[in-house]
Design an enzyme around this catalytic site. Structure first.
Site, mmCIF file in Angstrom:
data_model
loop_
_atom_site.group_PDB
_atom_site.id
_atom_site.type_symbol
_atom_site.label_atom_id
_atom_site.label_comp_id
_atom_site.label_asym_id
_atom_site.label_seq_id
_atom_site.Cartn_x
_atom_site.Cartn_y
_atom_site.Cartn_z
ATOM 1 N N ARG A 1 -1.666 52.675 0.631
ATOM 2 C CA ARG A 1 -1.188 51.309 0.921
ATOM 3 C C ARG A 1 0.332 51.281 0.904
ATOM 4 N NH1 ARG A 1 -5.668 49.773 -2.462
ATOM 5 N NH2 ARG A 1 -7.295 48.977 -1.106
ATOM 6 N N LYS B 1 -19.373 52.785 -4.867
ATOM 7 C CA LYS B 1 -20.702 52.173 -5.086
ATOM 8 C C LYS B 1 -20.775 50.746 -4.548
ATOM 9 C CE LYS B 1 -18.220 51.391 -8.821
ATOM 10 N NZ LYS B 1 -17.299 52.227 -9.540
ATOM 11 N N GLU C 1 -22.489 61.350 -4.114
ATOM 12 C CA GLU C 1 -22.848 61.685 -5.507
ATOM 13 C C GLU C 1 -21.944 60.959 -6.508
ATOM 14 O OE1 GLU C 1 -25.357 64.215 -6.860
ATOM 15 O OE2 GLU C 1 -24.830 62.621 -8.239
ATOM 16 N N VAL D 1 -22.358 57.112 -8.303
ATOM 17 C CA VAL D 1 -23.191 56.741 -9.468
ATOM 18 C C VAL D 1 -22.981 57.781 -10.571
ATOM 19 C CG1 VAL D 1 -25.531 56.311 -10.297
ATOM 20 C CG2 VAL D 1 -24.931 55.706 -7.950
ATOM 21 N N GLY E 1 -6.712 51.273 -22.549
ATOM 22 C CA GLY E 1 -6.896 51.629 -21.139
ATOM 23 C C GLY E 1 -8.328 52.021 -20.811
ATOM 24 N N GLU F 1 -10.717 47.593 -17.927
ATOM 25 C CA GLU F 1 -9.748 47.059 -16.951
ATOM 26 C C GLU F 1 -9.125 45.770 -17.492
ATOM 27 O OE1 GLU F 1 -9.131 48.336 -13.923
ATOM 28 O OE2 GLU F 1 -10.696 49.874 -13.880
ATOM 29 N N ASP G 1 -20.960 46.340 -11.826
ATOM 30 C CA ASP G 1 -20.809 47.775 -11.549
ATOM 31 C C ASP G 1 -22.165 48.490 -11.713
ATOM 32 O OD1 ASP G 1 -18.916 50.300 -11.512
ATOM 33 O OD2 ASP G 1 -20.186 50.563 -13.270
ATOM 34 N N LYS H 1 -24.763 50.402 -8.835
ATOM 35 C CA LYS H 1 -25.279 51.767 -9.031
ATOM 36 C C LYS H 1 -26.803 51.763 -9.068
ATOM 37 C CE LYS H 1 -21.149 53.100 -11.678
ATOM 38 N NZ LYS H 1 -20.584 53.132 -13.028
ATOM 39 N N GLY I 1 -13.578 58.546 -14.777
ATOM 40 C CA GLY I 1 -12.398 59.385 -15.019
ATOM 41 C C GLY I 1 -12.068 60.190 -13.778
HETATM 42 N N1 HSE Z 1 -15.976 51.271 -14.564
HETATM 43 C C1 HSE Z 1 -17.057 52.207 -14.524
HETATM 44 C C2 HSE Z 1 -17.551 52.475 -15.928
HETATM 45 C C3 HSE Z 1 -16.681 53.527 -13.922
HETATM 46 O O1 HSE Z 1 -17.033 51.910 -16.891
HETATM 47 O O2 HSE Z 1 -18.501 53.233 -16.044
HETATM 48 C C4 HSE Z 1 -16.714 53.503 -12.431
HETATM 49 O O3 HSE Z 1 -17.949 53.112 -11.933
#
Ligand code: HSE
Length: 423
Positions: free
Chosen positions: A45, A105, A129, A132, A187, A190, A201, A205, A302
């Site tokens: 970006r 995802k 892969e 998820v 950290g 989020e 999230d 998945k 990660g």
């Molecule tokens: N934010 C997600 C988690 C990782 O805490 O598992 C990415 O899907």
């Protein structure tokens, strides 16, 4: 050896992780696998932004066409995240006959039909892969290793952030808001934690996992979803007294052609393999009619764990002569309108003769059978007690109806938490 030209869409932490892995381990991959890659273009970006890894700045572009329309680029790796423009870019790449490798995802779950149709129609490769559970090879296992099975259930801890929060709530007796604030400081969560803590999230998945497991499209909009924001230390503690551990579980089951897919706080018995999956780790527990039970465990997020899955897909895509898509029937699957499980129910009740009998009578009226009950707080000034019930396997609808009919002058409802994995 001739190198396969690849392009990146995005270069945040995940993109930098892939770049770093290819740079540091590419020669060994070439020696082991007989394939080599050349990163030709990286769509970003902002060209001047400081990145997590020192990528070659000559590769950066802010023009999508430099990646999507370059006939030399055979494989496009997408790690922009989000629905748009990522979905449109992936579809465009697939329509140009390019292979797409993605960790996205949200885009896959929300635009499954369109993205898969573009891959099918143009016989392009689509590999995901990393979408998820990061490094955990669950998609490959379901698609490639468990084909001989009718998979009957998939239960997973597929969000690391919420697992970290619930692990600390359980081990320290801490409140949700305090652990969340701490996780944000570290950290691990989020700044806007909604996607994780409200279960979005995990729902994306689960939509992907259950679609592949049952060979029927399970739209993300059909996944029942409850997050962890209302979980209290009292519930976590009461569950412990029943020998249960609280997790945000993604549960998908198929019975007689009907599918249930749900994400919600769930108690599992302490002896269940999922109970010992702690901190930010992910795990998926699969049951198949031939293989029986098995659990896949590892790091679900990660930069490097996610890069591990992405580069593995890249290698697989490069070595595949004819790309195929998993067999998923046309149309959406039939979703269950109700499901049956053990329920943990906590309520505050007036400490008066007849109240317990009234509550049990309501459960009995709706066919909800009580397995055990604990009363807490007798003799306190408030004149009320906490009643905690564990039901036998019961219909969710019946439990809700019974609770809905209870007189609020006698009971104030606290929590209803499903229990899975109890024998
Ligand atoms: N934010 C997600 C988690 C990782 O805490 O598992 C990415 O899907």
């Amino acid at each position: 050896m001739e190198k396969i030209a690849i392009g990146f869409l995005g270069c945040g932490n995940i993109g930098c992780g892939v770049y770093k892995l290819l740079e540091s381990y590419g020669a060994q991959i070439e020696a082991n696998e007989g394939v080599a890659f050349d990163v030709r273009k990286i769509l970003v970006r902002s060209l001047g932004k400081k990145r997590a890894y020192d990528v070659d700045e000559r590769l950066l572009t802010d023009k999508p066409e430099d990646v999507l329309d370059d006939p030399d680029i055979a494989i496009v790796m997408e790690f922009m995240g989000g629905n748009e423009p990522a979905s449109s870019y992936m579809i465009r790449a697939l329509e140009h006959g390019k292979t797409v490798v993605t960790a996205n995802k949200m885009a896959l779950a929300s635009r499954w039909d369109e993205i898969v149709a573009a891959a099918r129609e143009h016989q392009s490769g689509l590999y995901y892969e990393a979408s998820v559970c990061g490094a955990v090879p669950i998609i490959r296992a379901i698609n490639d290793s468990l084909q001989a099975n009718r998979i009957t259930s998939v239960m997973g801890i597929i969000n690391g952030t919420t697992n970290y929060i619930l692990t600390r709530m359980s081990s320290e007796g801490a409140a949700y808001a305090d652990v969340l604030a701490d996780a944000q400081r570290l950290g691990l969560a989020e700044p806007d934690p909604t996607a994780d803590v409200e279960g979005y999230d995990a729902a994306y998945k689960l939509s992907i996992l259950s679609t592949l497991a049952f060979h029927k499209h399970v739209p993300v909009t059909s996944v029942y979803r409850e997050g962890i924001t209302n979980v209290t230390p009292l519930d976590v503690q009461c569950g412990k007294e029943f020998g249960l551990t609280l997790k945000l579980l993604a549960v998908a089951k198929e019975e007689d052609g009907v599918v249930q897919a749900r994400v919600h706080p769930t108690f599992v018995p302490n002896a269940h393999p999922l109970a010992s999956v702690n901190n930010a780790f992910n795990a998926v527990y699969v049951q198949g009619h031939a293989c029986g039970e098995m659990m896949f465990y590892g790091r679900g997020a990660g930069d490097m764990p996610t890069a591990s899955a992405l580069v593995s897909d890249l290698i697989k895509a490069a070595k595949t002569k004819r790309h195929t898509m998993p067999a998923v029937a046309a149309g959406d699957c039939v979703m269950a309108e109700d499901w049956h499980c053990v329920h943990f129910i906590r309520m505050q009740a007036k400490d008066q003769p007849g109240v317990l009998s009234y509550v049990c009578g309501k459960f009995a009226e709706h066919g909800v059978s009580i397995a055990s009950m604990v009363q807490k707080g007798e003799g306190e000034q408030s004149g009320s007690v906490q009643l905690i019930f564990l039901t036998h396997t019961a219909s969710e609808k019946a439990v809700r109806t019974a609770l809905g009919e209870m007189d609020s002058a006698m009971v104030i409802q606290g929590s209803v938490i499903r229990v899975e994995g109890k024998q």
